[in-house]
Design an enzyme around this catalytic site. Structure first.
Site, PDB file in Angstrom:
ATOM      1  CB  CYS A 128      41.927  67.301  40.608  1.00 16.31           C
ATOM      2  SG  CYS A 128      41.981  67.081  42.619  1.00 16.31           S
ATOM      3  CB  CYS A 131      44.919  69.638  46.031  1.00 18.46           C
ATOM      4  SG  CYS A 131      45.014  67.540  44.948  1.00 18.46           S
TER       5      CYS A 131
END
Length: 243
Positions: A128, A131
């Protein structure tokens, strides 16, 4: 989203462990601040948060491991996994809507699950970049290194090098495809079933499908049933790259 880059760069060849996590994520600090503000504003209570936290800490990678093991044994189920990961999850006890204590999921967790099937010439790995989005209902809590800026920044640019640092040396003919999780879509990897597992039961197969295999930084091997103690080491045979 995919990346498969090889570049030239000189690397130190000492083999001492190189922990990837040495940074406190800004998002972890932000989470604490937003949580305290939400409780103060009455959006949910501290007790609600405790119940949710207790639930989250009961989660683990076993359902995802069972999903992969079942798919290895059942071609029709494998097809369902690839076409509709949310529906396929129900067969391993995960309902993305009703399993959480809220009974309606959360914006973070109730989303589209995609199961990415590896092949002998294609390797998937999940990150990701924004985040730390992660399919918690089926895979449990994300490891600390997954949330680190180090992993998130480097995997997209130099996936082959990063996998080598995890001890996964892939032949040059194997394409690496990086899947970038987000608020709406989460991913797990269905690795290739390893040789030497003919005749194994679903339980036996599930034991070798570790969390790292499901993220894509490792491949299942007979006899290996736990994640490496130190997830990131300097590669024995580094893949060189230019900046």
């Amino acid at each position: 989203m995919s990346a498969d880059h090889d570049h030239d760069h000189d690397h130190d060849h000492d083999h001492k462990p190189a922990p990837m996590v040495e940074e406190v994520s800004d998002f972890e600090i932000l989470e604490m601040a937003v949580r305290e503000l939400a409780i103060e504003k009455g959006l949910f209570s501290a007790e609600d948060h405790r119940v949710w936290k207790d639930y989250v800490h009961t989660l683990g990678p076993l359902p995802a491991a069972r999903l992969v093991a079942k798919a290895w044994l059942d071609p029709e189920y494998k097809k369902l996994c690839i076409e509709d990961g949310v529906e396929a999850s129900k067969a391993v006890g995960v309902n993305w809507v009703t399993s959480p204590p809220t009974q309606f999921g959360t914006p973070s967790d109730y989303c589209n699950l995609r199961v990415l099937a590896d092949s002998p010439t294609l390797k998937h790995v999940v990150v990701c970049t924004l985040c730390s989005c992660y399919p918690r209902p089926i895979l449990g809590q994300s490891p600390e290194w997954y949330r680190s800026p180090n992993y998130r920044r480097r995997l997209v640019r130099w996936p082959r090098q990063v996998l080598a640092e995890f001890g996964l040396q892939l032949p040059s003919e194997v394409q690496i495809r990086v899947a970038d999780s987000n608020q709406k879509t989460r991913y797990i990897v269905m690795p290739v079933r390893p040789e030497g597992t003919d005749g194994w039961t679903e339980d036996q197969l599930a034991e070798i499908v570790t969390r790292d295999c499901l993220i894509g930084v490792a491949v299942p091997k007979p006899g290996i049933t736990v994640n490496a103690k130190r997830p990131v080491l300097k590669a024995n045979r580094p893949v060189h790259h230019d900046h």
